[in-house]
Design an enzyme around this catalytic site. Structure first.
Site, PDB file in Angstrom:
ATOM      1  N   ASP A 115     -15.054  -3.945  -8.530  1.00  0.00           N
ATOM      2  CA  ASP A 115     -14.065  -2.928  -8.873  1.00  0.00           C
ATOM      3  C   ASP A 115     -12.710  -3.633  -8.898  1.00  0.00           C
ATOM      4  O   ASP A 115     -12.581  -4.794  -8.465  1.00  0.00           O
ATOM      5  CB  ASP A 115     -14.105  -1.797  -7.837  1.00  0.00           C
ATOM      6  CG  ASP A 115     -13.698  -0.451  -8.424  1.00  0.00           C
ATOM      7  OD1 ASP A 115     -13.073  -0.439  -9.498  1.00  0.00           O
ATOM      8  OD2 ASP A 115     -13.999   0.584  -7.813  1.00  0.00           O
TER       9      ASP A 115
ATOM     10  N   HIS B 256      -8.728   3.433  -4.142  1.00  0.00           N
ATOM     11  CA  HIS B 256      -7.527   3.017  -4.862  1.00  0.00           C
ATOM     12  C   HIS B 256      -6.344   2.915  -3.902  1.00  0.00           C
ATOM     13  O   HIS B 256      -5.414   2.143  -4.132  1.00  0.00           O
ATOM     14  CB  HIS B 256      -7.177   4.015  -5.974  1.00  0.00           C
ATOM     15  CG  HIS B 256      -8.130   3.997  -7.120  1.00  0.00           C
ATOM     16  ND1 HIS B 256      -9.254   4.783  -7.158  1.00  0.00           N
ATOM     17  CD2 HIS B 256      -8.132   3.280  -8.279  1.00  0.00           C
ATOM     18  CE1 HIS B 256      -9.904   4.568  -8.297  1.00  0.00           C
ATOM     19  NE2 HIS B 256      -9.242   3.671  -8.988  1.00  0.00           N
TER      20      HIS B 256
END
Length: 483
Positions: free
Chosen positions: A256, A184
């Site tokens: 993702d 992230h």
């Protein structure tokens, strides 16, 4: 220059967007009518079951075969129960129990809940083999550190989930379990020989492919032996040569979230990331959580420009849109009568609790919860013993001292509740020093490392911090009555 409507529809058909709030805005529904593949629901979209069902019905009015996706892993990653914590233990607890039939039942129960709400793609299970104790983003989301065990439970999870007509998306290919960075925030690197990857990280993916998983999610990780300097999401060697040719996967490859730094920074933005992912072999692109109509149009524009300048062959875009449409055609949730109230998740969580040492004198302990940050994947979900009526004192490791805790406890023993204590800065030293001077029991609700405080009376492990895990711990510790 005018946009070819058919080409625009193809580009939209590869995108999984999102929207803010508890109702679907007009633009989110209108784009579905124009060809958008679907949306992902996050905790910010969820209030209660009736409201979620209303949202999915509104989306389905825009496009009957819409893909409505969600990250509902159970355990520490829940969207449906983000306000309270999941009623199911997560993968680490299920792996510790070792009962694949139970894993299948838990995932079938999760799938049944999603089906009733109109959700048809679950971005789960996580099938990464968590071999790095310091892993900041997988941890309790993994069934364990043994590839054979993880593979068995991964296949059971996919089978249980898909029995309800909800498509499973196993993640994160080719394996996020050995990383010590969070994709992230940055691009993690797993610099190992490909043969080690095949032996350690890939067996669970082989197992879910054999179990007919309808989708597999890419990892924003760099594996130099396969991907060079780029993340796996942008690597044809990973998505085509390895996943499709060597492992025989024929389903939908989902990325993702492209807003994550592991992808966006590597490509120079979400739009360029979309083009690179499609060119590498991805089919359905998760744009991210913070999405509006302008961002969707930006990504569509980038995809069309990629086709125009040759970066993205038209045939590849057509193939991606076709695979996404095939996923939508398969994902038809089996909606049965409302499930009767069940203790399945709580009973499973109790089976996962492990006690090392002796539990004694815990009738009136000072319960201290060591505060820790949540990952983006987990979100701010309540955890600990407080949700079960146990009085807790939240304490930051750097904001207290052994003397202060001993003074507050007086003659009472101390129960220290933590999550991933081995990697919480300063926590191990605090626990060790306190346990050497005062009766201490440690409750670890995160990934259990090899570290154990030498002087603690007992070390209790739950393998997760869901609502079910917390209740199970409170019962084992004798702080609440067993159900």
């Amino acid at each position: 220059m005018r946009t070819d409507p058919a080409l625009r529809r193809l580009a939209l058909g590869t995108l999984l967007a999102a929207f803010p709030g508890a109702t679907a805005p007009d633009w989110a529904v209108e784009l579905l009518g124009e060809g958008l593949a679907g949306h992902t629901l996050f905790g910010t979209n969820i209030v209660d079951p009736d409201q979620v069902a209303g949202v999915t019905a509104a989306l389905r009015a825009g496009r009957p075969d819409v893909l409505v996706a969600i990250d509902e892993e159970g355990g520490d990653v829940t969207r449906l129960a983000h306000a309270t914590g999941s009623p199911y233990p997560g993968n680490a607890a299920l792996g510790a129990i070792g009962d694949t039939a139970l894993t299948r039942r838990v995932y079938e129960a999760i799938g049944a809940e999603l089906a009733v709400l109109g959700v048809n793609v679950n971005l789960a299970p996580t099938v990464d083999v968590n071999t790095a104790d310091e892993n900041p983003v997988i941890g309790t989301r993994s069934f364990g550190a043994d590839p054979v065990r993880v593979a068995a439970h991964a296949a059971a999870a996919v089978t249980g989930l898909q029995a309800t007509g909800v498509a499973a998306c196993a993640k994160h290919f080719p394996g996020h379990g050995a990383t010590v960075a969070d994709s992230h925030h940055e691009l993690p690197t797993v610099d190992v020989p490909v043969d080690l990857l095949r032996a350690r990280d890939l067996p669970p993916f082989a197992a879910v492919i054999a179990a007919d998983a309808r989708a597999i999610m890419t990892a924003h990780i760099r594996v130099p032996g396969l991907t060079g300097d780029a993340p796996a999401t942008f690597s044809r060697s990973v998505l085509v040569d390895l996943l499709r040719t060597e492992y025989g996967f024929t389903g939908t490859v989902i990325t993702d979230a492209l807003e994550m730094k592991g992808a966006a920074l590597a490509a120079g933005g979400v739009g360029p990331a979309a083009v690179r992912a499609l060119a590498a072999g991805a089919d359905l692109l998760c744009i991210g959580a913070k999405v509006d109509a302008a961002l969707v149009e930006q990504v569509v524009t980038a995809i069309l420009a990629g086709v125009a300048d040759g970066q993205l062959p038209l045939a590849r875009l057509e193939q991606a849109a076709t695979r996404t449409a095939e996923l939508a055609a398969w994902a038809r949730p089996v909606v049965g009568p409302p499930a009767a109230a069940t203790d399945l998740g709580y009973a499973a969580a109790r089976r996962a609790v492990r006690v090392e040492g002796v539990l004694a004198d815990l009738t009136t302990p000072l319960v201290v919860r060591l505060v820790s940050d949540s990952t983006i994947a987990e979100g701010r979900v309540p955890w600990g013993l407080g949700p079960h009526g146990v009085e807790e004192v939240p304490v930051a490791v750097g904001g207290t001292s052994v003397a202060a805790l001993r003074e507050q406890a007086g003659d009472r023993p101390i129960l220290l509740v933590g999550r991933h204590l081995h990697r919480l800065p300063g926590a191990a030293d605090l626990v060790e020093t306190l346990a050497a001077a005062h009766p201490v029991t440690v409750l670890e609700m995160g990934w259990p490392s090899r570290w154990r405080p030498t002087a603690a009376r007992a070390f209790v492990t739950t393998y997760g911090a869901s609502h079910a895990n917390g209740r199970a711990a409170a019962e084992v510790l004798g702080l609440v009555d067993a159900r």
